[in-house]
Write an enzyme that holds these catalytic residues in place. Structure first.
Site, short mmCIF file in Angstrom:
data_model
loop_
_atom_site.label_atom_id
_atom_site.label_comp_id
_atom_site.label_asym_id
_atom_site.label_seq_id
_atom_site.Cartn_x
_atom_site.Cartn_y
_atom_site.Cartn_z
N LEU A 17 0.83 -1.21 0.00
CA LEU A 17 0.00 0.00 0.00
C LEU A 17 0.87 1.26 0.00
O LEU A 17 0.54 2.26 -0.65
CB LEU A 17 -0.92 -0.03 1.24
CG LEU A 17 -1.87 1.14 1.45
CD1 LEU A 17 -2.77 1.38 0.24
CD2 LEU A 17 -2.72 0.91 2.70
N TYR A 145 -2.77 -11.73 13.47
CA TYR A 145 -2.93 -10.45 12.77
C TYR A 145 -4.30 -9.84 13.09
O TYR A 145 -4.41 -8.66 13.43
CB TYR A 145 -2.79 -10.73 11.27
CG TYR A 145 -3.13 -9.61 10.34
CD1 TYR A 145 -2.28 -8.52 10.18
CD2 TYR A 145 -4.30 -9.65 9.57
CE1 TYR A 145 -2.59 -7.51 9.28
CE2 TYR A 145 -4.60 -8.65 8.67
CZ TYR A 145 -3.75 -7.58 8.53
OH TYR A 145 -4.05 -6.58 7.65
N1 SER Z 1 -4.97 -8.50 2.80
C1 SER Z 1 -4.71 -8.80 4.17
C2 SER Z 1 -4.22 -10.17 4.36
O1 SER Z 1 -4.53 -11.00 3.53
C3 SER Z 1 -5.97 -8.64 4.96
O2 SER Z 1 -5.94 -7.46 5.63
O3 SER Z 1 -3.59 -10.43 5.32
#
Ligand code: SER
Length: 312
Positions: A17, A145
Site C-alpha cells: 500500500l 494479525y
Molecule cells: N490483505 C490482508 C491479508 O490477507 C488482509 O488485511 O492479510
C-alpha cells in the site's frame, strides 16, 4: 487535495500500500512535504524524494523524525499481515501493536495531528455474518494479525476518546494493484495470479476455487485513505474502523475473467493454511457507514480491475 501546509509521513512506505499511496501523494503534494520511512532502506523511493529508515518500535526515533520534519499527517502502514503473522505470532503482535501505540502516544503530544491506520477484514471471525457483514459485528478473529487489528481498533477509539487524537481507520479488504507486490497476506493470490499469466504452468492457487473474499483495486484503496484523512472531523463518527468494500469474487471467478483475455490460462486449486484463514473471513462487507458519513464510493469492480491488471 492535501493542504499546502501539511507535512506527511508514511511508515511502511516500501510495502504494497505504501508504494501506491506514495505515488498518489506525490501527484498531489510537493515531494519535500512527504517523508517516506521504512525499516529498510529503499533506493527507488529514496531517489525521488525524502526517505529515512525508521523502525516504528523505536519511539524516540519516531518522535525525533516527526519533530524534525514538522509532520502533521501520518499514514502508519508498517505491519505484518495475516499469513506471515501465523508463522511468527509474537513478531506480528509486537510490530502491529507496539508500532501503533508508539504512533498514537506520540500523536497526542502534537496539536492538529492526524493519523491514518489500516485495519482489515481479518477482524471478523467465523461467527460474524458472512454476507454483507455489518459494521457492528462480533469481532472474534482467527489469526494473530486479526487479534492485533481488533486491539488496534480499540486503542484508536481509546486515544480519540481520552486524548482527542484524530485517528482514522478503514477495514481494508484484499488489495490488488500492479505497481507493488503484496507480502504475507491471505488475499495475495489475487495479485500473484496476474504474474502467472505468461507462465507455461497453471497458476497454483492456495485457496479453494469457491472461496469468496472481499477485494479492492488499489486506486480505490488509496483514494479511501486520502479522502478519509481529508474528511471533516465531525463527519467521522466511527473511531474504531470503518467497513470498506468494492467487490467480492472467488478464485474461479477471477480465473474466468482473466480467461476472457487469455483463453488458455488455467488455475489449479491447492489449498494450504491460507484457505483456513480465508474461510473464517467475510464474503462481502456492508460499508454503508463509510458511504453515508464521509462519502465513500468505490469505482472499480472485477471486470474493470482485471482489464487494468491485464494491460499493465
Ligand atoms: N490483505 C490482508 C491479508 O490477507 C488482509 O488485511 O492479510
Amino acid at each position: 487535495m492535501a493542504k499546502k501546509k501539511d507535512n506527511i509521513l508514511l511508515t511502511g512506505a516500501a510495502g504494497q500500500l505504501g508504494i501506491e499511496l506514495t505515488a498518489r501523494l506525490r501527484e498531489q503534494a510537493d515531494v519535500d512535504k512527504i517523508v517516506l520511512t521504512d525499516i529498510r532502506h529503499n533506493q527507488a523511493l529514496a531517489e525521488n524524494g525524502i526517505f529515512e529508515t525508521l523502525d516504528v518500535l523505536d519511539k524516540d526515533r519516531l518522535w525525533d523524525t516527526l519533530q524534525r520534519h514538522k509532520i502533521n499527517r501520518i499514514y502508519h502502514l508498517a505491519a505484518i499481515l495475516s499469513a506471515s503473522g501465523e508463522s511468527n505470532i509474537m513478531a506480528a503482535w509486537k510490530l502491529n501493536m507496539d508500532g501503533l501505540l508508539n504512533v498514537l502516544d506520540t500523536a497526542r503530544e502534537i496539536n492538529g495531528f492526524r493519523v491514518f491506520w489500516p485495519s482489515s477484514i481479518a477482524v471478523f471471525g467465523s461467527d460474524a455474518q458472512r454476507q454483507n457483514t455489518p459494521q457492528d459485528s462480533p469481532l472474534n478473529p482467527s489469526t494473530a494479525y486479526g487479534i492485533s487489528k481488533v486491539a488496534g481498533e480499540q486503542w484508536c477509539a481509546y486515544y480519540h476518546r481520552r486524548f482527542g487524537v484524530d485517528v482514522r481507520s478503514v477495514r481494508y479488504p484484499g488489495l490488488i494493484g500492479y505497481r507493488s507486490k503484496p507480502g504475507g497476506g491471505t488475499t495475495d493470490y489475487a495479485v500473484e495470479i496476474f504474474h502467472a499469466i505468461h507462465s507455461d504452468e497453471p497458476y497454483s492457487c492456495p485457496l479453494q476455487g469457491d472461496t469468496r473474499l472481499p477485494m479492492m483495486y488499489m486506486d480505490d484503496a488509496v483514494r479511501a485513505a486520502i479522502e478519509l484523512m481529508e474528511a471533516r472531523p465531525d463527519d467521522i463518527r466511527i473511531r474504531t474502523s470503518y467497513n470498506l468494500a468494492a467487490m467480492s469474487f472467488t478464485p474461479r471467478e477471477i480465473t474466468e475473467e482473466i480467461r476472457r483475455y487469455h483463453p488458455g490460462f488455467q488455475t489449479e486449486y491447492e489449498p494450504d493454511h491460507r484457505e483456513e484463514i480465508a474461510s473464517s473471513w467475510p464474503e462481502s462487507i456492508d460499508d454503508r457507514a463509510a458511504r453515508e458519513q464521509w462519502g465513500w464510493d468505490h469505482e472499480f469492480d472485477l471486470k474493470a480491475m482485471v482489464r487494468i491488471m491485464i494491460h499493465q
